[in-house]
Every structure is written in C-alpha cells, then in structure tokens.
Scaffold this motif. Structure first.
Motif, PDB file in Angstrom:
ATOM      1  N   MET A  94      25.909  -7.825  37.268  1.00 14.96           N
ATOM      2  CA  MET A  94      25.569  -8.221  38.632  1.00 14.96           C
ATOM      3  C   MET A  94      25.641  -7.041  39.603  1.00 14.96           C
ATOM      4  O   MET A  94      24.910  -7.001  40.596  1.00 14.96           O
ATOM      5  CB  MET A  94      26.486  -9.356  39.093  1.00 14.96           C
ATOM      6  CG  MET A  94      26.425 -10.603  38.210  1.00 14.96           C
ATOM      7  SD  MET A  94      24.785 -11.377  38.104  1.00 14.96           S
ATOM      8  CE  MET A  94      24.717 -12.268  39.656  1.00 14.96           C
ATOM      9  N   ASN A  95      26.499  -6.087  39.317  1.00 13.11           N
ATOM     10  CA  ASN A  95      26.629  -4.917  40.186  1.00 13.11           C
ATOM     11  C   ASN A  95      25.536  -3.881  39.952  1.00 13.11           C
ATOM     12  O   ASN A  95      25.068  -3.231  40.895  1.00 13.11           O
ATOM     13  CB  ASN A  95      27.991  -4.243  39.984  1.00 13.11           C
ATOM     14  CG  ASN A  95      29.140  -5.045  40.556  1.00 13.11           C
ATOM     15  OD1 ASN A  95      28.938  -5.884  41.438  1.00 13.11           O
ATOM     16  ND2 ASN A  95      30.334  -4.812  40.049  1.00 13.11           N
ATOM     17  N   ASN A  96      25.122  -3.706  38.700  1.00 10.43           N
ATOM     18  CA  ASN A  96      24.263  -2.570  38.356  1.00 10.43           C
ATOM     19  C   ASN A  96      22.793  -2.902  38.140  1.00 10.43           C
ATOM     20  O   ASN A  96      21.936  -2.040  38.348  1.00 10.43           O
ATOM     21  CB  ASN A  96      24.792  -1.884  37.095  1.00 10.43           C
ATOM     22  CG  ASN A  96      26.177  -1.307  37.282  1.00 10.43           C
ATOM     23  OD1 ASN A  96      26.548  -0.900  38.384  1.00 10.43           O
ATOM     24  ND2 ASN A  96      26.961  -1.277  36.217  1.00 10.43           N
ATOM     25  N   LEU A  97      22.485  -4.120  37.718  1.00  6.22           N
ATOM     26  CA  LEU A  97      21.100  -4.425  37.345  1.00  6.22           C
ATOM     27  C   LEU A  97      20.466  -5.561  38.132  1.00  6.22           C
ATOM     28  O   LEU A  97      19.257  -5.752  38.063  1.00  6.22           O
ATOM     29  CB  LEU A  97      21.017  -4.747  35.848  1.00  6.22           C
ATOM     30  CG  LEU A  97      21.293  -3.586  34.891  1.00  6.22           C
ATOM     31  CD1 LEU A  97      21.200  -4.064  33.448  1.00  6.22           C
ATOM     32  CD2 LEU A  97      20.316  -2.438  35.111  1.00  6.22           C
ATOM     33  N   LYS A  98      21.255  -6.313  38.875  1.00  4.93           N
ATOM     34  CA  LYS A  98      20.692  -7.416  39.657  1.00  4.93           C
ATOM     35  C   LYS A  98      19.871  -6.874  40.823  1.00  4.93           C
ATOM     36  O   LYS A  98      20.342  -6.060  41.610  1.00  4.93           O
ATOM     37  CB  LYS A  98      21.798  -8.325  40.197  1.00  4.93           C
ATOM     38  CG  LYS A  98      21.275  -9.541  40.962  1.00  4.93           C
ATOM     39  CD  LYS A  98      22.403 -10.321  41.621  1.00  4.93           C
ATOM     40  CE  LYS A  98      22.908  -9.607  42.860  1.00  4.93           C
ATOM     41  NZ  LYS A  98      23.909 -10.418  43.599  1.00  4.93           N
ATOM     42  N   GLU A  99      18.615  -7.327  40.893  1.00  6.45           N
ATOM     43  CA  GLU A  99      17.750  -6.991  42.013  1.00  6.45           C
ATOM     44  C   GLU A  99      17.212  -8.284  42.611  1.00  6.45           C
ATOM     45  O   GLU A  99      17.482  -9.374  42.106  1.00  6.45           O
ATOM     46  CB  GLU A  99      16.603  -6.086  41.553  1.00  6.45           C
ATOM     47  CG  GLU A  99      17.048  -4.760  40.956  1.00  6.45           C
ATOM     48  CD  GLU A  99      17.706  -3.813  41.955  1.00  6.45           C
ATOM     49  OE1 GLU A  99      17.545  -4.052  43.175  1.00  6.45           O
ATOM     50  OE2 GLU A  99      18.383  -2.860  41.526  1.00  6.45           O
ATOM     51  N   LYS A 100      16.454  -8.189  43.666  1.00  2.00           N
ATOM     52  CA  LYS A 100      15.991  -9.387  44.363  1.00  2.00           C
ATOM     53  C   LYS A 100      15.231 -10.322  43.441  1.00  2.00           C
ATOM     54  O   LYS A 100      15.340 -11.549  43.540  1.00  2.00           O
ATOM     55  CB  LYS A 100      15.123  -9.010  45.555  1.00  2.00           C
ATOM     56  CG  LYS A 100      14.689 -10.214  46.379  1.00  2.00           C
ATOM     57  CD  LYS A 100      14.103  -9.823  47.717  1.00  2.00           C
ATOM     58  CE  LYS A 100      13.840 -11.062  48.559  1.00  2.00           C
ATOM     59  NZ  LYS A 100      13.409 -10.722  49.930  1.00  2.00           N
ATOM     60  N   GLY A 101      14.448  -9.747  42.499  1.00  2.00           N
ATOM     61  CA  GLY A 101      13.627 -10.573  41.627  1.00  2.00           C
ATOM     62  C   GLY A 101      14.198 -10.777  40.236  1.00  2.00           C
ATOM     63  O   GLY A 101      13.467 -11.211  39.333  1.00  2.00           O
TER      64      GLY A 101
END
Length: 613
Positions: free
Chosen positions: A472-479
């Motif tokens: 969730m910190n490193n790879l989560k983006e808006k989409g």
C-alpha cells in the motif's frame, strides 16, 4: 421503454452530429451538442444526453446492424444501463465469443492468414507425435492450395526453430471428434493461445459460467505439454523454445471445483500432465532448476527473437556494430545469419528471451539479468503447484495418485518455502525480492511480482502484515497497483526509455493475484480499496471512450492513453469494441465479484476513489 428505429438513418444522423473528430466513436473528446433526440414511427420521442448514453445508443444500433437487421429495437434500459452492469454484460455476452478461436477447417483461415503471416502461404506446423492431426491437416491441404502443412521433427531443437524463422506459422492444438478444441486469445489482433494470459482469462470464464471453454483451454495446455514438451509462450513457431509462467495446477483445480461433472478421470489425466510439466520443464537439473534448489526462467533459442518489431534492439546492436566496424544493418544481418558470433550478445538474448518466458516483456527489473534470477513470481507459482498437487491428491484420490502421495508434495513445498524465505525475504524492508544466484544478492527491485507469495500462500501471517503495508505504501496508485514503484522509475530507470510493465502502468494479472492474496489473508479493507480503484479506472475510461477496454493502463494518470512498447491492444476499433482484452475482461468480472454492494453503487456513480479512501 422501447424504440423501433431505422438503423442506417439513425446511425448516420447520430454520427454526423456527435462524432465530430470522425473516428467512428463517440467520446468525451467529441465537440457535438451531446444531446440527440430519437423518435419512432408512433411519434414517441426520447432525448439521449451525455457522452456515455450517446455511445451506448450507437453501440446498440451497430450490434443489431451486424446481426443483419435494418430496423433496431432499442431498449432505453440498455441506453441508461449502469456502467458496471453494461461492461460486465458486454464481456459475458459478446467479448468471450469474439475472442474464441479454433484450429480446424472452419477456424483455420482467420488464424493462419492474419497480419503475422509474412507471405501468402498459410502455414501450420503439426507435431510428429500426433498422427491423427497430421492426417487431418494434410487432408485440408488438398482442399486449400494456399495451406502448407509441415510436420515438426523430433526432437525440436533451437537450431531447427531458428531455421524456420523465415517460414513462421501457427502450431496445431488439440482436435476432438474432428473439430478444434477452442481457446481464448488475448485480444482482437491475436490468433494464438498465450500461456499465462489463458489462466487469467479462465478465471473470468468460470465466473461467467463458461466452464466448457475454460476446460477446453486446460485440455489445449495438456496437449502442448504432451506434444511440444511445454506450455508454450504461444502456439507460434518462434515460441517453440520457451514456456510461460506456470499456472496449470491452479487452472485445473479451479475448473474441477467449479463443476465436478467434468469428471474425476479428467482431473486425474490433467493432473498427471501437470506433474509431468513440473518435473520435465521446471525441475530438470541444469536448466530452470538452480543449484540452490530454487528456480529461474531460462528460454532457449538462438539470436534475435524474430517476433519483435523492427528496430526494437537498435540501441543494443549499435554498440556491437560500432565495435566490429560495421553499419547497424550489416552487423544485424551477419549476426542473424551466424556469420558473426558474439558470446556477450548471445548472453544478452538469453536474458531477453527469458524475460519473454517470464511474461513481463519488458521491464527494467529483468533487463539483461533475467536468467540469473530466482524470481519471487516463479518460485511462488511453483510452490502453488506443489501445494495444489498435495491438496488434490489428498482430497480426491485417497492420498495416492500413481507413485505420488500428499506427503511427497508437502515436503517439496516446505523445502521451497524454507529456501524462498532464506534467500528472497528481506526482513528490513518487509518484502520478497528476486535473488541473483550469481552475485548471491537480492535485487531490491520494487515490483508487483514481489507480492505473489500472498496469492500462493507462501508467507505466514506476520510476513503478510508487513507485505500488505509495503504494497500500500510503495505500489498503490489512484488506479490500482503499478507494475513497479515510482522509486524504481526515478532511480533504476532514470534517463531510460519506458518499459511497458513498469511504472506508471498497471496490469490485470498483478491486480487479480494481489486481490486474491488479500482475500485469503483477510485484508478486506485493502482488498476493497484496490479493487475499487482498478474498476473505477476501467469504468471511467469506458464511459468516456465508447466502451474501450484495452490491454494496459497508466494507473497514475488513470488513462488508457499510454506510451508503451507494442502499442495498446484494444484501443483501435470502429463503433464498438466486441472483444475488449482477455485478462482485462477477466479482471473486471473478478473485481465485481469481490466488490461490496455499497462500493458497486459508488462505482456506477463514478465516485473518485481519492474521495472514498
């Protein structure tokens, strides 16, 4: 409400008014009034307003026109259909069928005569071990003078595969009762069955109750292992020397448990073939099995992969051409014909082919190093094989299948888990990394593939907790989840051209595996957020761009308009997309099956995810 409309007249007026850029689509970029009145012969009228509703009207007219009708019965409920419902319905009712192919008398012309054919010859290669297929296709050759049937030698060597690079063709798949066993292709321009795409497509097929088609794809995989020695990257001649990420045990298990009427005999037969693949493709010493007990991707082949676009390797080849005092064209010709041998360049192409075997073609994570890596993704998948074999044998075969029992596979799984945690787990960062067995160091490359252990059940509860935090910190983006992190883009790839599996792009298989991993470990909040973000991006783009469901997205800017190698399959169509893209379709159906009812409502309202989470 239902309207009876002249298709030709209505479509002509609608496009003249609303398709202002002339691309035969109605999108948010068109400058029309965004309002169109329809009226039937009884004087009943209705105003269709807004990009989404207008494009739906056009699509409904075209669907019925392609059915041979001159007048259309238009349901207003289809024009005003909630976006998620419409996308899901189109996938189930149209897309899967449009993506289905067969290699037989009726289906062959489309497959062997497509844009990948380099000459007028329609060429099909048949394994020497399938006498029935040889007889079948030779008979077709007598009826079709453009068709050339070639029987493959045994064994099939890299040298032979190189020798037929100038005569490419399709590879036959399973025949049953004189008909080709069907399969789903990734997208509209594809006519071959791809390796790991097929598993994810299968997830969507099972959700849409297309068990017959999912089973058929498993049967074709088993045919490939039996007659070609492996599950192929795809059934084209230039793919004969490489496989793809192993998902067969999961595919078999999910098909059988979706409908046990396929039969225990089918489960036994396919399971034994999967075990054969495990032992001969992945666990044969000196190839994809390394001395440390873990696995790598290692594609065979000689020279430049022939399926790549012209100029793809110019940057790499120019350096060697300069050293040899040759022009790029001269060097490439001499190297391709083996008049000039360069061991370092040969090694580069071993890595390049292995990247393609890995499925992530291409990414800076694997560039010029892939064959030296025990990757997190591969070893997670093989752990899943071992656990699936253990479970299926114990559950359905009274703990005995031939020479195997569950304890045998449990021991193998435990051994792999021990080695993965020892070599690939990074306690400080709370994540798994690929391991370079030559340098004996982790790569520390942040990638979505590092989270495959969540799906495979390889990590324990504490590791899952820190993995989810890292994700969730490193790879989560808006989409949704990006293929690699922004940090990698800013450091590893600084100054280099963009690779399609890297930031800011996101891909369906990564989302689907991560979702299932979160579900299995009970991370409901994170699961719902990531599912919503991905579905919102797809839905938003489909609403704005005439139902477009393409191969890949930029998950940072939430757009299908991405710069990437090989383009973006699924964006080029007129009036209506009838196929979407295979694993994108599956990800949408799977995501909807996971999403809460409340978030489904927000999705249809296109609520921005940043305002929800």
């Amino acid at each position: 409400m239902r309207f009876k409309l002249s298709i030709k007249e209505t479509l002509s007026k609608l496009l003249a008014q609303e398709d202002t850029d002339g691309d035969k689509k109605i999108t948010k970029e068109d400058k029309g009034p965004k309002s169109f009145s329809i009226q039937d012969e009884n004087g009943k009228s209705y105003d269709v307003k807004g990009t989404y509703f207008l494009s739906n009207l056009m699509q409904e007219l075209v669907i019925q026109q392609r059915e041979g009708k001159e007048e259309a019965n238009i349901l207003i409920s289809h024009i005003e259909e909630p976006p998620s419902q419409r996308i899901s319905r189109m996938i189930k009712d149209y897309f899967w069928d449009d993506l289905t192919r067969k290699i037989d008398k009726n289906g062959l012309a489309k497959i062997v005569g497509d844009e990948k054919s380099e000459d007028q010859t329609q060429r099909i290669y048949v394994p020497s071990t399938d006498e029935a297929a040889i007889t079948y296709y030779n008979k077709l050759q007598l009826e079709n003078k453009q068709l050339e049937v070639v029987t493959l030698p045994s064994p099939i060597t890299p040298e032979y595969v190189r020798s037929i690079n100038t005569k490419p063709g399709i590879l036959s798949l399973k025949l049953e009762n004189g008909k080709g066993v069907p399969f789903v292709v990734p997208g509209g321009r594809f006519n071959e069955m791809y390796g790991w795409d097929s598993y994810f497509e299968g997830v969507g097929l099972l959700l849409d109750n297309r068990i017959d088609l999912a089973k058929a794809m498993v049967d074709n995989f088993c045919y490939q292992i039996t007659h070609y020695g492996k599950i192929l990257n795809a059934n084209r001649t230039y793919y004969l020397t490489r496989t793809q990420p192993p998902f067969l045990s999961s595919f078999i298990r999910e098909v059988y448990e979706a409908d046990q009427s396929v039969g225990l005999d089918w489960l036994k037969e396919t399971l034994l073939v999967a075990i054969k693949e495990y032992e001969t493709v992945w666990m044969e010493d000196g190839k994809r099995l390394c001395d440390n007990g873990l696995n790598r991707y290692l594609a065979e082949g000689i020279g430049i992969p022939p399926e790549t676009e012209a100029g793809h390797f110019d940057e790499v080849l120019s350096e060697y051409a300069k050293k040899h005092g040759l022009s790029l064209k001269e060097f490439e010709s001499k190297y391709a014909n083996r008049e000039l041998v360069n061991e370092k360049l040969d090694e580069y192409f071993v890595h390049d082919r292995s990247v393609r075997e890995n499925g992530h073609d291409t990414t800076w994570r694997l560039d010029n190093v892939c064959a030296d890596l025990n990757t997190v993704d591969l070893n997670s998948l093989l752990y899943k094989y071992e656990k699936d074999f253990e479970y299926l044998i114990k559950t359905y075969f009274n703990d005995r299948l031939g020479e195997y029992n569950s304890a045998y596979w449990n021991e193998k799984a435990n051994r792999r888990k021990f080695l993965v945690i020892k070599l690939l787990w990074n306690e400080d960062d709370g994540v798994f990394y690929d391991y370079n067995f030559k340098t004996k160091r982790q790569t520390q490359f942040e990638s979505a593939s590092n989270y495959f252990p969540l799906w495979a059940g390889l990590c324990d509860g504490q590791q899952a907790t820190v993995l989810v935090r890292s994700l969730m910190n490193n790879l989560k983006e808006k989409g949704g989840v990006a293929g690699t992190s922004k940090k990698m883009d800013e450091t590893i790839a600084a100054g280099k051209h963009q690779r399609q599996w890297d930031y800011p792009n996101g891909w369906a298989p990564h989302q689907m595996l991560i979702w299932r991993g979160l579900k299995q470990h009970g991370y409901t909040k994170e699961l719902q957020e990531l599912v919503y973000r991905w579905l919102w991006m797809i839905t938003r783009n489909a609403v704005d761009y005439n139902g477009t469901i393409p191969e890949k997205y930029d998950v940072v800017n939430c757009t299908h308009k991405v710069y990437a190698e090989y383009g973006n399959v699924g964006t080029e169509f007129e009036y209506i997309t009838t196929s979407g893209f295979g694993w994108m379709n599956a990800s949408y159906q799977y995501g909807l099956s996971l999403l809460s009812n409340g978030l489904r409502d927000e999705l249809d309202r296109l609520k921005d995810p940043d305002k929800l989470f």
